[in-house]
Write an enzyme that holds these catalytic residues in place. Structure first.
Site, short mmCIF file in Angstrom:
data_model
loop_
_atom_site.label_atom_id
_atom_site.label_comp_id
_atom_site.label_asym_id
_atom_site.label_seq_id
_atom_site.Cartn_x
_atom_site.Cartn_y
_atom_site.Cartn_z
N SER A 156 0.85 -1.19 0.00
CA SER A 156 0.00 0.00 0.00
C SER A 156 0.88 1.23 0.00
O SER A 156 2.03 1.20 0.46
CB SER A 156 -0.90 0.01 1.25
N TYR A 169 -1.13 -0.76 10.22
CA TYR A 169 -1.29 -1.05 8.79
C TYR A 169 -0.05 -0.59 8.01
O TYR A 169 0.48 -1.33 7.17
CB TYR A 169 -2.54 -0.35 8.27
#
Length: 257
Positions: A156, A169
């Protein structure tokens, strides 16, 4: 939001029994579903894993089969090393080969770091980073014997530049980048390529509650990405990136330049 669809598979010389095989973790919805359908369009038999929604997984399986490719749906905990091994074993039992692995399964448990509890930190690291390692470790044992393979890990942009409120995350996705680069160096001699795709803001369930108009102001292409944008990048790396390994392809509309 556009919906991922599957067209008739490309004409090729292989039957579904002879076709290459791809595993897509978290393949029942969103980016994973789009990747599964895109690879089926490219002539791959596809194994998808899912966490809970058997109906959604079986819908993806049926769509692939209706278009002429073979598919398998396996319920598996992405954070479990035993489950990772079982996915590989069931794939080999069904097809006898593994040509591509797409590590897509992931979760979020967002909060400010000072408010983040141990369970939310650990769950995200276990699923998003440890799970990728477990599946890669199991799959590469097969790929090394075959002396070929392609792995694409979904990271990501949060793993590239960090994101406030996503310490867990961002750390997990940054870890995936490091794991991708290390594995690429280890496995290149066996003709196994390992790359990563870093999506930006993609129109999925994970982003549906975000302030879209405000986000788009910061994206040079002035729109959120679609799941097909990621699937195209993944399919390119699997099917056409023969001289590409150890790279992180950012598919983010120019957000991180």
């Amino acid at each position: 939001m556009s919906q991922a669809t599957l067209t008739s598979p490309q004409t090729n010389a292989t039957t579904p029994q002879e076709a290459p095989v791809a595993i897509v973790t978290g393949g029942s919805r969103g980016i994973g579903k789009a990747c599964a359908l895109a690879l089926a369009n490219a002539g791959y038999n596809v194994v998808i894993t899912y966490a809970r929604n058997a109906d959604a997984a079986n819908d993806v399986k049926a769509t692939i089969e209706e278009a002429g490719q073979s598919a398998l749906a396996i319920m598996a905990d992405a954070a479990s090393p035993d489950a990772a091994q079982q996915v590989i074993d069931q794939t080999m039992e069904a097809y006898g080969r593994i040509d591509a692995l797409i590590n897509n399964a992931g979760i979020t448990r967002d909060n400010l770091m000072m408010r983040m509890n141990n369970d939310d930190w650990g769950a995200v690291i276990d699923t998003n980073l440890n799970g990728v390692f477990y599946t890669m470790r199991a799959a590469t044992k097969i790929m090394m014997k075959q002396r070929r393979g392609a792995i694409v890990n979904l990271t990501s942009i949060s793993g590239v530049y960090g994101n406030a409120g996503q310490a867990n995350y961002s750390a997990s996705k940054a870890g995936v980048i490091g794991l991708t680069k290390a594995a690429a160096k280890e496995l290149a001699a066996r003709n196994i390529r390992v790359n990563a795709v870093a999506p930006g803001f993609i129109a999925t369930d994970m982003t549906k509650d975000l302030p879209t108009e405000e986000i788009e102001k910061h994206i040079p292409l002035k729109r959120l990405g679609q799941v097909e944008d990621i699937a195209k990048a993944v399919t390119f790396l699997v099917t056409s990136g023969d001289y590409i390994t150890g790279q992180v392809l950012q598919v983010d509309g120019g957000l991180v330049v």
